[in-house]
Design an enzyme around this catalytic site. Structure first.
Site, PDB file in Angstrom:
ATOM      1  N   ARG A  96      -4.585  10.431   4.086  1.00  0.00           N
ATOM      2  CA  ARG A  96      -3.294  11.418   4.239  1.00  0.00           C
ATOM      3  C   ARG A  96      -2.810  11.082   2.517  1.00  0.00           C
ATOM      4  NH1 ARG A  96      -1.034  13.686   7.966  1.00  0.00           N
ATOM      5  NH2 ARG A  96       0.238  13.772   6.654  1.00  0.00           N
TER       6      ARG A  96
ATOM      7  N   ILE B 139       7.280   6.582  16.940  1.00  0.00           N
ATOM      8  CA  ILE B 139       6.742   7.462  15.531  1.00  0.00           C
ATOM      9  C   ILE B 139       5.786   7.994  15.494  1.00  0.00           C
ATOM     10  CG2 ILE B 139       6.618   6.857  12.820  1.00  0.00           C
ATOM     11  CD1 ILE B 139       9.473   5.711  14.060  1.00  0.00           C
TER      12      ILE B 139
ATOM     13  N   LYS C  43       1.404  -0.994  -0.601  1.00  0.00           N
ATOM     14  CA  LYS C  43      -0.016   0.072   0.102  1.00  0.00           C
ATOM     15  C   LYS C  43       0.776   1.267  -0.285  1.00  0.00           C
ATOM     16  CE  LYS C  43      -1.378   1.756   4.559  1.00  0.00           C
ATOM     17  NZ  LYS C  43      -1.543   3.389   4.774  1.00  0.00           N
ATOM     18  N   ASN C  44       1.334   1.167   1.271  1.00  0.00           N
ATOM     19  CA  ASN C  44       2.527   2.622   1.665  1.00  0.00           C
ATOM     20  C   ASN C  44       3.290   3.248  -0.367  1.00  0.00           C
ATOM     21  OD1 ASN C  44       0.945   3.283   2.789  1.00  0.00           O
ATOM     22  ND2 ASN C  44       2.920   2.266   4.789  1.00  0.00           N
TER      23      ASN C  44
ATOM     24  N   ASP D 131       4.574  -0.189  11.999  1.00  0.00           N
ATOM     25  CA  ASP D 131       3.110  -0.512  11.371  1.00  0.00           C
ATOM     26  C   ASP D 131       2.873  -1.944  11.380  1.00  0.00           C
ATOM     27  OD1 ASP D 131       3.049   1.940  10.136  1.00  0.00           O
ATOM     28  OD2 ASP D 131       3.871   1.034   8.091  1.00  0.00           O
TER      29      ASP D 131
ATOM     30  N   ASP E  65      -4.707  12.218  11.987  1.00  0.00           N
ATOM     31  CA  ASP E  65      -5.945  10.989  12.481  1.00  0.00           C
ATOM     32  C   ASP E  65      -5.377  10.357  13.683  1.00  0.00           C
ATOM     33  OD1 ASP E  65      -2.869   9.533  12.288  1.00  0.00           O
ATOM     34  OD2 ASP E  65      -3.773   9.237   9.736  1.00  0.00           O
TER      35      ASP E  65
HETATM   36  N1  EPU Z   1       6.755  14.592  10.948  1.00  0.00           N
HETATM   37  C1  EPU Z   1       6.638  15.164  11.137  1.00  0.00           C
HETATM   38  N2  EPU Z   1       7.075  16.267  10.470  1.00  0.00           N
HETATM   39  C2  EPU Z   1       6.806  15.968   8.443  1.00  0.00           C
HETATM   40  C3  EPU Z   1       6.482  15.015   8.063  1.00  0.00           C
HETATM   41  C4  EPU Z   1       6.979  13.526   9.515  1.00  0.00           C
HETATM   42  O1  EPU Z   1       6.680  15.626  12.242  1.00  0.00           O
HETATM   43  O2  EPU Z   1       6.775  16.942   7.898  1.00  0.00           O
HETATM   44  C5  EPU Z   1       6.241  13.568  11.641  1.00  0.00           C
HETATM   45  C6  EPU Z   1       4.931  12.417  11.716  1.00  0.00           C
HETATM   46  O3  EPU Z   1       3.952  13.502  12.485  1.00  0.00           O
HETATM   47  C7  EPU Z   1       5.010  10.930  12.117  1.00  0.00           C
HETATM   48  C8  EPU Z   1       6.823  11.274  12.050  1.00  0.00           C
HETATM   49  O4  EPU Z   1       7.328  11.879  11.841  1.00  0.00           O
HETATM   50  O5  EPU Z   1       5.620  11.527  13.815  1.00  0.00           O
HETATM   51  C9  EPU Z   1       7.196   9.460  10.712  1.00  0.00           C
HETATM   52  O6  EPU Z   1       6.746  10.759   9.631  1.00  0.00           O
HETATM   53  P1  EPU Z   1       6.578  10.213   8.665  1.00  0.00           P
HETATM   54  O7  EPU Z   1       7.078  11.429   7.154  1.00  0.00           O
HETATM   55  O8  EPU Z   1       8.037   9.162   7.918  1.00  0.00           O
HETATM   56  O9  EPU Z   1       5.609   8.854   7.696  1.00  0.00           O
HETATM   57  P2  EPU Z   1       4.309   8.925   6.925  1.00  0.00           P
HETATM   58  O10 EPU Z   1       4.902   9.166   5.376  1.00  0.00           O
HETATM   59  O11 EPU Z   1       3.086  10.403   7.466  1.00  0.00           O
HETATM   60  C10 EPU Z   1       4.203   6.454   6.275  1.00  0.00           C
HETATM   61  C11 EPU Z   1       3.362   4.854   5.910  1.00  0.00           C
HETATM   62  C12 EPU Z   1       2.822   5.187   6.901  1.00  0.00           C
HETATM   63  C13 EPU Z   1       3.996   4.673   8.079  1.00  0.00           C
HETATM   64  C14 EPU Z   1       5.268   5.640   8.001  1.00  0.00           C
HETATM   65  C15 EPU Z   1       6.612   5.309   8.708  1.00  0.00           C
HETATM   66  C16 EPU Z   1       2.409   5.947   4.242  1.00  0.00           C
HETATM   67  C17 EPU Z   1       0.782   6.326   3.551  1.00  0.00           C
HETATM   68  N3  EPU Z   1       1.926   5.602   5.649  1.00  0.00           N
HETATM   69  O12 EPU Z   1       3.595   7.603   6.497  1.00  0.00           O
HETATM   70  O13 EPU Z   1       2.377   4.127   7.267  1.00  0.00           O
HETATM   71  O14 EPU Z   1       3.509   4.310   9.024  1.00  0.00           O
HETATM   72  O15 EPU Z   1       5.953   5.986   6.664  1.00  0.00           O
HETATM   73  O16 EPU Z   1       6.846   4.544   8.073  1.00  0.00           O
HETATM   74  O17 EPU Z   1       3.257   5.677   3.028  1.00  0.00           O
HETATM   75  C18 EPU Z   1       0.072   2.982   7.577  1.00  0.00           C
HETATM   76  O18 EPU Z   1       0.243   2.541   6.704  1.00  0.00           O
HETATM   77  O19 EPU Z   1      -0.619   1.989   9.374  1.00  0.00           O
HETATM   78  C19 EPU Z   1       1.230   4.311   8.017  1.00  0.00           C
HETATM   79  C20 EPU Z   1       0.539   4.273   9.082  1.00  0.00           C
END
Ligand code: EPU
Length: 425
Positions: free
Chosen positions: A97, A333, A22-23, A311, A121
């Site tokens: 998101r 995280i 998915k991601n 995850d 969320d």
């Molecule tokens: N964060 C910030 N500022 C930013 C970006 C991120 O504070 O500009 C914080 C977030 O709030 C979070 C942490 O950094 O606390 C990690 O965020 P990251 O950007 O790495 O994650 P994401 O891109 O929002 C993706 C996956 C998540 C997965 C994480 C970590 C997708 C759609 N989502 O999220 O997947 O947990 O990377 O590997 O790719 C899931 O599939 O259940 C899921 C939540």
């Protein structure tokens, strides 16, 4: 609204095949916006988020057809026109998101973009500061106006730059990368995320003609191109789905072969299953988990890849709930991912939390009850707990599970589980 009714007590035995991640899939679909022409993205998981991303691309002017091959997945054929729209509305963005992944490609391709700002969320606040800072370094002006992130490339086109991330954010790395491939000149992203899904995106972008070095390392270097080209590309297998089945096998003292998985993407998780007492055999096409005893507790600390994946934290918490011994879980995280532990406690888990630490003392048995899943991984963790609980566990809020697990109930049923989907009413 639907729910799963899970009857506990069966050992899982057999084989499962893992769909595409998915991601990764959602980002590969967003990356098609970078070039005009016809793309084929294969090994897509058959989940709602893929349908919503398809709809978002259609609203930007693309033609998208989703060809499902079975309950698990299929292919998207995406025709991207020469002129595309650059606005993503709140009605779609608030539904998932990952829509924020169109920010970088649209800004790079159109020189301007308006994307509704996703809110927080169930798993946390989920900032965007690193996305915004990174794109600003590439020459964009970005503001929040009436709920939209409004951005434009100041000189009409983005310009390569050095970007150092405060934290290896997956989403920020992806957005900056997808913007940099069409920027003028070179970009270096330091402290970049190293997840396999980032490598997958880099490989698709390279196939499209982008010049990228260092994919999978903390420093990604990009030489901007004037133009990219459409490709056919297959999504990497979903390591989180694969890991979920691995945990399910271990918890139920089962014997499961997980096909079409990349064990090298799950090193720490498989080591943890082995420490819990499972026998693991792995080869390039997948892995097998055989468990002959009650699992032993294993400590878990979530970290960016190659650390232990957040995850998979709820699934390991579910295993620790019935393991022999006491486990400490540290979630680094997503701050709100422990909400799920209170549902696990409804099933009889002995759990205490303190900030981002949780202590789980394994109990001999869980006891089935109605529980609610708050996000996709919490939902998976609750289903796994239901598989080992006495009697029936009814998991509601399963639209969350459907977002990340294509045909989850069907796959578990094929392994011998008793799980049915029913209407909430
Ligand atoms: N964060 C910030 N500022 C930013 C970006 C991120 O504070 O500009 C914080 C977030 O709030 C979070 C942490 O950094 O606390 C990690 O965020 P990251 O950007 O790495 O994650 P994401 O891109 O929002 C993706 C996956 C998540 C997965 C994480 C970590 C997708 C759609 N989502 O999220 O997947 O947990 O990377 O590997 O790719 C899931 O599939 O259940 C899921 C939540």
């Amino acid at each position: 609204m639907e729910r799963f009714r899970v009857v506990g007590g069966t050992r899982l035995v057999g084989r499962v095949r893992v769909p595409g991640a998915k991601n990764s899939a959602l980002k590969l679909m967003a990356a098609t916006l970078l070039a005009e022409g016809e793309f084929r993205i294969g090994n897509l998981p058959r989940i709602l988020d893929v349908e919503i991303m398809a709809e978002l691309l259609r609203r930007l002017g693309c033609q998208v057809s989703l060809e499902w091959e079975d309950v698990q997945g299929g292919t998207a054929v995406i025709s991207v026109p020469g002129e595309i729209g650059y606005e993503a509305d709140y009605d779609l963005v608030r539904r998932f998101r990952a829509s924020i992944a169109v920010l970088g490609p649209l800004l790079a391709r159109c020189g301007q973009v308006r994307v509704a700002r996703p809110g927080g969320d169930a798993i946390g606040s989920r900032g965007l500061d690193m996305h915004i800072d990174g794109l600003t370094r590439l020459g964009a002006r970005i503001a929040t106006e009436h709920g939209f992130l409004v951005a434009e490339a100041l000189s009409g086109r983005l310009v390569g730059a050095s970007v150092e991330l405060d934290f290896p954010s997956v989403g920020a790395t992806e957005n900056i990368l997808m913007a940099a491939v069409l920027a003028k000149g070179d970009t270096v992203i330091d402290n970049a995320a190293r997840e396999p899904e980032i490598v997958d995106l880099c490989e698709m972008l390279q196939a499209m003609g982008a010049k990228i070095g260092g994919a999978g390392s903390s420093t990604i270097e990009v030489q901007g191109a004037d133009r990219l080209y459409p490709v056919a590309y297959d999504t990497v297998p979903d390591r989180i789905v694969a890991g979920t089945f691995g945990v399910a096998a271990a918890m139920t003292m089962g014997d499961v072969r997980v096909d079409h998985a990349r064990p090298e993407h799950l090193r720490i998780a498989l080591d943890k299953l082995s420490a819990a007492g499972a026998e693991i055999s792995a080869d390039p096409a997948g892995f097998r988990v055989v468990m002959a005893r009650r699992p032993r507790s294993v400590d878990v600390v979530t970290l960016p890849y190659p650390g232990f994946a957040t995850d998979l934290q709820p699934q390991f918490a579910a295993m620790n709930a019935v393991a022999e011994g006491t486990a400490m879980i540290t979630e680094n995280i997503f701050e709100a991912r422990f909400v799920f532990l209170q549902e696990l406690a409804r099933l009889g888990a002995d759990v205490r939390t303190d900030g981002h630490h949780a202590v789980l003392r394994g109990v001999d048995r869980l006891s089935g009850a109605p529980v609610v899943s708050s996000d996709v991984r919490a939902g998976a963790g609750l289903v796994l707990a239901g598989l080992v609980a006495d009697g029936e566990t009814v998991v509601s809020g399963i639209h969350h599970i459907d977002r990340g697990y294509a045909g989850f109930a069907e796959q578990l049923t094929a392994l011998g589980a008793t799980i049915t989907r029913e209407d909430e009413s």
